[in-house]
Design a protein around this motif. Structure first.
Motif, PDB file in Angstrom:
ATOM      1  N   GLY A 105       2.306   2.133  -3.208  1.00  0.00           N
ATOM      2  CA  GLY A 105       1.348   2.462  -4.255  1.00  0.00           C
ATOM      3  C   GLY A 105       0.902   1.268  -5.076  1.00  0.00           C
ATOM      4  O   GLY A 105       0.241   1.432  -6.093  1.00  0.00           O
ATOM      5  N   GLU A 106       1.240   0.051  -4.640  1.00  0.00           N
ATOM      6  CA  GLU A 106       0.862  -1.154  -5.383  1.00  0.00           C
ATOM      7  C   GLU A 106      -0.544  -1.637  -5.043  1.00  0.00           C
ATOM      8  O   GLU A 106      -1.159  -2.350  -5.840  1.00  0.00           O
ATOM      9  CB  GLU A 106       1.859  -2.274  -5.091  1.00  0.00           C
ATOM     10  CG  GLU A 106       3.272  -1.971  -5.552  1.00  0.00           C
ATOM     11  CD  GLU A 106       4.269  -3.006  -5.069  1.00  0.00           C
ATOM     12  OE1 GLU A 106       3.861  -4.113  -4.669  1.00  0.00           O
ATOM     13  OE2 GLU A 106       5.474  -2.699  -5.083  1.00  0.00           O
TER      14      GLU A 106
ATOM     15  N   GLU B 268      -8.010  -2.698  -1.429  1.00  0.00           N
ATOM     16  CA  GLU B 268      -7.235  -3.936  -1.512  1.00  0.00           C
ATOM     17  C   GLU B 268      -6.494  -4.193  -0.204  1.00  0.00           C
ATOM     18  O   GLU B 268      -6.402  -5.330   0.251  1.00  0.00           O
ATOM     19  CB  GLU B 268      -6.240  -3.866  -2.675  1.00  0.00           C
ATOM     20  CG  GLU B 268      -6.898  -3.847  -4.039  1.00  0.00           C
ATOM     21  CD  GLU B 268      -5.950  -3.444  -5.155  1.00  0.00           C
ATOM     22  OE1 GLU B 268      -6.088  -4.012  -6.252  1.00  0.00           O
ATOM     23  OE2 GLU B 268      -5.071  -2.562  -4.931  1.00  0.00           O
ATOM     24  N   THR B 269      -6.002  -3.127   0.397  1.00  0.00           N
ATOM     25  CA  THR B 269      -5.312  -3.255   1.678  1.00  0.00           C
ATOM     26  C   THR B 269      -6.288  -3.682   2.768  1.00  0.00           C
ATOM     27  O   THR B 269      -5.969  -4.539   3.601  1.00  0.00           O
ATOM     28  CB  THR B 269      -4.630  -1.925   2.051  1.00  0.00           C
ATOM     29  OG1 THR B 269      -3.794  -1.526   0.957  1.00  0.00           O
ATOM     30  CG2 THR B 269      -3.786  -2.075   3.298  1.00  0.00           C
TER      31      THR B 269
ATOM     32  N   PHE C 136       0.843  -1.202   0.000  1.00  0.00           N
ATOM     33  CA  PHE C 136       0.000   0.000   0.000  1.00  0.00           C
ATOM     34  C   PHE C 136       0.873   1.244   0.000  1.00  0.00           C
ATOM     35  O   PHE C 136       0.660   2.171  -0.797  1.00  0.00           O
ATOM     36  CB  PHE C 136      -0.934  -0.010   1.213  1.00  0.00           C
ATOM     37  CG  PHE C 136      -1.632   1.302   1.426  1.00  0.00           C
ATOM     38  CD1 PHE C 136      -2.668   1.705   0.605  1.00  0.00           C
ATOM     39  CD2 PHE C 136      -1.240   2.140   2.456  1.00  0.00           C
ATOM     40  CE1 PHE C 136      -3.307   2.920   0.798  1.00  0.00           C
ATOM     41  CE2 PHE C 136      -1.879   3.355   2.661  1.00  0.00           C
ATOM     42  CZ  PHE C 136      -2.909   3.744   1.835  1.00  0.00           C
TER      43      PHE C 136
ATOM     44  N   ASP D  79      -4.454  -0.345  -3.463  1.00  0.00           N
ATOM     45  CA  ASP D  79      -5.273   0.787  -3.058  1.00  0.00           C
ATOM     46  C   ASP D  79      -5.827   0.512  -1.652  1.00  0.00           C
ATOM     47  O   ASP D  79      -5.652  -0.583  -1.118  1.00  0.00           O
ATOM     48  CB  ASP D  79      -6.364   1.078  -4.099  1.00  0.00           C
ATOM     49  CG  ASP D  79      -7.442   0.008  -4.201  1.00  0.00           C
ATOM     50  OD1 ASP D  79      -7.723  -0.692  -3.202  1.00  0.00           O
ATOM     51  OD2 ASP D  79      -8.033  -0.117  -5.292  1.00  0.00           O
ATOM     52  N   PRO D  80      -6.485   1.490  -1.046  1.00  0.00           N
ATOM     53  CA  PRO D  80      -6.993   1.283   0.315  1.00  0.00           C
ATOM     54  C   PRO D  80      -7.961   0.100   0.442  1.00  0.00           C
ATOM     55  O   PRO D  80      -7.953  -0.604   1.451  1.00  0.00           O
ATOM     56  CB  PRO D  80      -7.685   2.606   0.651  1.00  0.00           C
ATOM     57  CG  PRO D  80      -6.980   3.613  -0.186  1.00  0.00           C
ATOM     58  CD  PRO D  80      -6.642   2.881  -1.463  1.00  0.00           C
TER      59      PRO D  80
END
Length: 96
Positions: free
Chosen positions: A39-40, A45-46, A36, A42-43
């Protein structure tokens, strides 16, 4: 060994297993947070990583803390390989 010391040894084996597998799960969370920050992810996905951790940790806790500790220790000693991370994968929601 007397029954009390056998039980204590089983409890120690289960506790060590629980700690080691929990550390593995926390490592996965750390990797997700690092991704995260890079930048790999997004919020959302995290958040999914965190949710999966929560579910996986609960499944691990149930395995280690419910039932017969001697049986659980024997299962661990037999090398039963459980992928706790995969156990935490959320079920997909179905459209109504």
């Amino acid at each position: 060994m007397c029954p009390r010391s056998e039980r204590r040894a089983a409890q120690e084996a289960v506790a060590a297993y629980h700690e080691a597998r929990l550390a593995d799960l926390v490592e996965r969370v750390g990797e997700g947070v690092d991704r995260f920050r890079a930048g790999e992810l997004d919020p959302f996905e995290t958040d999914r990583v965190l949710f999966q951790y929560s579910r996986a940790a609960k499944e691990l806790w149930k395995f280690c803390n419910t039932g017969d500790v001697e049986f659980t220790a024997a299962t661990i000693a037999a090398g039963a390989c459980v992928d706790w991370w995969e156990r935490g994968v959320p079920r997909e929601r179905r459209a109504h």
